[in-house]
Each structure stands twice: as C-alpha cells, then as structure tokens.
Write an enzyme that holds these catalytic residues in place. Sequence first.
Site, PDB file in Angstrom:
ATOM      1  CG  ASN A   1       1.979   1.563   4.587  1.00 49.31           C
ATOM      2  OD1 ASN A   1       3.021   2.193   4.611  1.00 49.31           O
ATOM      3  ND2 ASN A   1       1.477   1.087   3.468  1.00 49.31           N
TER       4      ASN A   1
ATOM      5  CB  CYS B   1      -4.055  -1.337   4.634  1.00 47.24           C
ATOM      6  SG  CYS B   1      -3.142  -1.334   6.169  1.00 47.24           S
TER       7      CYS B   1
ATOM      8  CG  ASN C   1      -4.777   3.909   0.507  1.00 41.98           C
ATOM      9  OD1 ASN C   1      -4.078   3.325  -0.328  1.00 41.98           O
ATOM     10  ND2 ASN C   1      -4.527   3.880   1.800  1.00 41.98           N
TER      11      ASN C   1
ATOM     12  CE  LYS D   1      -7.180   1.354   3.857  1.00 42.26           C
ATOM     13  NZ  LYS D   1      -5.926   1.879   4.499  1.00 42.26           N
TER      14      LYS D   1
ATOM     15  CD  GLU E   1      -2.204   1.277   2.976  1.00 42.99           C
ATOM     16  OE1 GLU E   1      -1.573   0.733   3.903  1.00 42.99           O
ATOM     17  OE2 GLU E   1      -3.302   1.861   3.145  1.00 42.99           O
TER      18      GLU E   1
ATOM     19  CD  GLU F   1      -5.144   4.818   5.970  1.00 40.93           C
ATOM     20  OE1 GLU F   1      -4.743   3.936   6.748  1.00 40.93           O
ATOM     21  OE2 GLU F   1      -5.634   4.553   4.863  1.00 40.93           O
TER      22      GLU F   1
HETATM   23  N1  ING Z   1      -3.480   0.682   8.625  1.00 50.59           N
HETATM   24  C1  ING Z   1      -3.993  -0.004   9.670  1.00 50.59           C
HETATM   25  C2  ING Z   1      -4.510  -1.411   9.390  1.00 50.59           C
HETATM   26  O1  ING Z   1      -5.696  -1.668   9.368  1.00 50.59           O
HETATM   27  C3  ING Z   1      -4.299   0.350  11.864  1.00 50.59           C
HETATM   28  C4  ING Z   1      -4.911   0.728  10.576  1.00 50.59           C
HETATM   29  C5  ING Z   1      -3.308   1.156  12.383  1.00 50.59           C
HETATM   30  C6  ING Z   1      -4.606  -0.864  12.453  1.00 50.59           C
HETATM   31  C7  ING Z   1      -2.663   0.780  13.552  1.00 50.59           C
HETATM   32  C8  ING Z   1      -3.963  -1.252  13.621  1.00 50.59           C
HETATM   33  C9  ING Z   1      -2.988  -0.430  14.161  1.00 50.59           C
HETATM   34  O2  ING Z   1      -3.639  -2.262   9.275  1.00 50.59           O
HETATM   35  C10 ING Z   1      -4.051   0.977   7.421  1.00 50.59           C
HETATM   36  N2  ING Z   1      -3.259   1.685   6.608  1.00 50.59           N
HETATM   37  O3  ING Z   1      -5.211   0.652   7.127  1.00 50.59           O
END
Ligand code: ING
Length: 313
Positions: A194, A169, A107, A124, A47, A143
Amino acid sequence: MTRIVRVGAAQMGPVARDETRAAVVERLLELLRRGAERGCDLVVFPELALTTFFPRWALEDPAEIDAYYETEMPSATTRPLFDEARRLGIGFHLGYAELTPDGHRYNTAILVDRDATIVGRFRKVHIPGHDTAEPWRPFQHLERRYFEESPEGFGVWRAFGGIVGMAICNDRRWPETYRVLALQGAELVCIGYNTPLHYAPDPTQDPLQGFHNHLVMQAGAYQNGMWVVGVAKGGIEEGVPSLAQSAVIAPSGQIVAQAYTTGDELIVADCDLDWCDHYRRTLFDFEVYRRPDAYGLITERKGIVPPPDGDGP
Ligand code: ING
C-alpha cells in the site's frame, strides 16, 4: 521437467473504511476465481488486503483499532476464501493485520497451499512511517504506532514446486530483504504493498513513486536471481491516491506482466523457477563470488558513520 508456477497478481483497488470484511472477501473470491479460470497455481493478494489502510488515521478508540486486526486466520469471515481456494485447488498469499493471543500486533502475510493449508507466515520487518500523529501531514502513516517490527526476520517455505519467500511493502525497498531470502534459496518472493503517491517527508519523491516501486523490485529480482511478484492495493482510497502498477518480475529483472488499472485487476505470468539458475549459476553465483568478509558493516552497523575530519585516505 520445467518447474513453471502460473502466478496471478491480484491487485486491489481501494477498500473503503466502512467496507465490510465480507464485502472485501467477495472481491478476493472474484479475483481468485479469475485466477482459477486463467489456470493459476498461486494468487497473490496485497498487503492489509482485508481492510482500508487504517494507519493513515490517528485512531483513538481501542475497539475501533482492534476491529482492523484479525485474531484468527481463517476466521468465519475469511474461511470462504480458504474453502473456495481448496475447491479450486489454487494457493494464495494474503496480507492482513494480525493481533496475536498474547497481544502483539503485526503487519502479516500468509502463504496458503492448494489444499488451503497455511504453509508460511511472515511478519513485516521494516515498519515505515511514524508512531505519533503529525498534524502537518495531509494524512498519517502511523504504521509504527499500529505494528511491531517482526522479531522473526525473513523466511522461506517449500511450496508450489519451489522455494517461496515473502516480504511486505516497505521491506521491498531494502536490498537486504532480497539477499536474505535468496541466501535461503527463495526462487519466488510475494510482496503486497500500500503506497501513497504523496510522501510527506519529501514530496520530490511523489512523481517517482512508480519508478521507485519497480526499481527496487527489479533490482532485487535481478541481483538475487529470483522472481518477484509485487501486488498493490491502489487507487484513491479514503481520499489518498495510492500507487497501483502491480508487476511480475523475472530473475532477469524484466517486468513480464504489469497492471494497467488502479482497481481490482488480475495479471498472470508463467514463472519458470528454473530460470533463476540463469543468474544464480553464472553472474550471481553466491558461493563463488560473494565476499561476506567484506560486508561486515551491513550487519554490524545500523546507521551511517562517516570518516573523521581531516585529509588523507
Ligand atoms: N508503505 C510505504 C512503502 O514503503 C511509504 C511507505 C509511504 C513509502 C509513502 C513512500 C511513500 O511503500 C508501506 N505500507 O510500507
């Protein structure tokens, strides 16, 4: 004749805030070439692969913000990736921030065939985090400030001898993602991510990030009889430790390949698309066993509605 797609999960280590697109493209080219050396048909990148994960900051300068988005794909900077992929006869999946001509910000991820044709584009669906800066957090996850939720949903495309889907993600954490893709026949799903190791709203989840990452993708793969390729941009990026542990997961739910570093690393697996039928024609024969008449709440209701107070069933 078996339909085997040799997939390379091209995990990336951190991309620095001041790292140029050209420098990142050089890293992607190196991973692509490694994929070609390993005989890959398809290389899956993470991503937002072209830049640092900029939603970790509350940026104010519109020019600085816009600089993180692609307004054309390929552009002069990313065209070398397409040209080399065509020369090598290898396809790829790439995640990036998209700014559309009419000003929408997504995204986004694309699926590119061996002749460097963009055969699919996904935006996304599940946008996590928050939309205004929250100073209590050690870093932001904005985001919902920088990206719109896709109005298009989940799609699939015929490519690489099978049916390929995409998610990004946070989408991987929602079971609906995999089911909607499977109901369209997806046999292989590419998912870049990420994921910071620290989850500010509930730090008890921090030590479980790796477990949750594989849990949701293994469940999604098994319950829908499909291959899932999860590819991280991991390592300590601009001071934020982020999950790596990229993996290729079979329709059985087994992890058949897994990254062991937190940097740029290619893991390769031969994905036999016909293996999906071991589950789709038996245990998870949707046509025979699913009960959509019992699942109405899944699409009718957004949040939880508990029963009224009082006793009795
Ligand atoms: N990142 C995360 C994910 O779902 C997140 C959101 C951040 C989850 C921190 C857990 C901890 O993996 C993205 N970019 O969606």
